[in-house]
Design a protein around this motif. Structure first.
Motif, mmCIF file in Angstrom:
data_model
loop_
_atom_site.group_PDB
_atom_site.id
_atom_site.type_symbol
_atom_site.label_atom_id
_atom_site.label_comp_id
_atom_site.label_asym_id
_atom_site.label_seq_id
_atom_site.Cartn_x
_atom_site.Cartn_y
_atom_site.Cartn_z
ATOM 1 N N GLY A 50 0.792 -1.225 0.000
ATOM 2 C CA GLY A 50 0.000 0.000 0.000
ATOM 3 C C GLY A 50 0.816 1.262 0.000
ATOM 4 N N LEU A 51 2.113 1.140 -0.283
ATOM 5 C CA LEU A 51 2.988 2.306 -0.200
ATOM 6 C C LEU A 51 3.011 3.122 -1.488
ATOM 7 C CD1 LEU A 51 5.885 0.570 1.749
ATOM 8 C CD2 LEU A 51 4.622 2.557 2.558
ATOM 9 N N VAL A 52 2.739 2.472 -2.600
ATOM 10 C CA VAL A 52 2.752 3.186 -3.879
ATOM 11 C C VAL A 52 1.572 2.754 -4.744
ATOM 12 C CG1 VAL A 52 5.269 3.397 -3.879
ATOM 13 C CG2 VAL A 52 4.197 1.452 -5.017
ATOM 14 N N ASP A 53 1.301 3.588 -5.735
ATOM 15 C CA ASP A 53 0.299 3.286 -6.742
ATOM 16 C C ASP A 53 0.979 3.201 -8.088
ATOM 17 O OD1 ASP A 53 -2.231 2.860 -5.837
ATOM 18 O OD2 ASP A 53 -2.665 4.987 -5.556
ATOM 19 N N ALA A 54 0.432 2.396 -8.983
ATOM 20 C CA ALA A 54 1.014 2.285 -10.309
ATOM 21 C C ALA A 54 -0.038 2.616 -11.357
ATOM 22 C CB ALA A 54 1.551 0.884 -10.537
ATOM 23 N N GLU A 55 0.427 3.228 -12.435
ATOM 24 C CA GLU A 55 -0.483 3.541 -13.527
ATOM 25 C C GLU A 55 0.270 3.390 -14.827
ATOM 26 O OE1 GLU A 55 -2.951 7.400 -15.274
ATOM 27 O OE2 GLU A 55 -1.593 7.591 -13.571
ATOM 28 N N ARG A 56 -0.353 2.732 -15.754
ATOM 29 C CA ARG A 56 0.268 2.569 -17.076
ATOM 30 C C ARG A 56 -0.251 3.652 -18.007
ATOM 31 N NH1 ARG A 56 1.759 -2.669 -19.059
ATOM 32 N NH2 ARG A 56 3.335 -1.948 -20.499
ATOM 33 N N ARG A 57 0.675 4.352 -18.663
ATOM 34 C CA ARG A 57 0.271 5.355 -19.655
ATOM 35 C C ARG A 57 1.074 5.075 -20.909
ATOM 36 N NH1 ARG A 57 0.459 9.188 -15.566
ATOM 37 N NH2 ARG A 57 2.284 10.210 -16.451
ATOM 38 N N GLY A 58 0.393 4.466 -21.869
ATOM 39 C CA GLY A 58 1.073 4.104 -23.105
ATOM 40 C C GLY A 58 2.091 3.017 -22.827
ATOM 41 N N THR A 59 3.273 3.233 -23.276
ATOM 42 C CA THR A 59 4.305 2.209 -23.143
ATOM 43 C C THR A 59 4.838 2.092 -21.719
ATOM 44 O OG1 THR A 59 4.960 2.690 -25.410
ATOM 45 C CG2 THR A 59 6.513 1.453 -24.057
#
Lengths: 125, 125
Positions: free
Chosen positions: B90-99
């Motif tokens: 729960g320490l970070v969030d991830a998000e994919r944007r394009g590549t």
DNA sequence: CGTCTGTCTTGACGTTCGTCGAATCAGAGA
DNA sequence: TCTCTGATTCGACGAACGTCAAGACAGACG
């Protein structure tokens, strides 16, 4: 030179480390990470986190192993092992007085860890 | 329901936990310890501590995996594994944007951990 | 559509961790 | 001195961890 060496902490980042800036302010150098990570690791077990808290919050400033052990469903050796881990991480000090052994927190390290984790209170949306 | 579930954090103590009193003030309850210990455990590895710091201190508020990976002498999969650990804690969030995939810190948890570790600044000799 | 690049997942490996029972050490007291 | 109690150390076990190579997946670009 082996009087009670087993009871003394191994690391003493207490004095050496220059109480680094917050983790969210600048990247932690590899060397600093190598020194501080073991302290977090030591707190990364529920039993040790509770032990640390019981010791640090003790009214008299110290806690006897004889008071710590019965608070868990674990054997004496296991508690002793966890206490040794906290000791080796530099988080607590131990002292034997007569029959009993007393543990005491090292506030300097706690402050250092807290400082590393600190974030500006009003920096987020 | 499996779009990008792998990228979402598993725990969200961010909202639930009432931002507990300092560890040195009162004994941490077993349940609280069970929830918070994994976060400390995640920070208990030098690589992850540095990753966390690089992400949290990124100027834009987020860090690309492509910038993180070359900072270590480790393979891509290993870095990815450590990032997953931070995510699941729960320490970070991830998000994919394009590549590319971007990671972002969750300040609320950092504050919570820092608060737990906090000690009165003038309480010692 | 095919291919390339970036990231994640899988499977495997050696190592470390958490736990216990048994043995040992340190003081207190008869 | 002998014994008793409290705490640690030792040895062992299964589980979890950190790492990698190989493979799979997601988007971008011809």
């Amino acid at each position: 030179m082996s009087k009670q060496a087993g009871l003394l902490p191994v690391i003493d980042l207490t004095a050496d480390t220059p109480c680094c800036p917050p983790l969210a302010q600048s990247p932690v150098p590899a060397q600093t990470a190598a020194v501080l990570a073991p302290a977090f690791k030591a707190l990364g077990d529920p039993v040790r986190l509770r032990l640390m808290s019981m010791i640090a919050s003790a009214k008299s400033g110290e806690a006897c192993v004889c008071d710590l052990t019965p608070a868990f469903d674990l054997t004496g050796p296991t508690i002793s092992h966890h206490l040794k881990t906290l000791r080796e991480a530099g988080l607590v000090d131990a002292e034997r007085r007569g029959t009993w052994v007393y543990y005491r927190a090292r506030p300097a390290i706690l402050r250092q860890l807290a400082g590393l984790l600190s974030v500006e209170p009003a920096a987020v949306a």
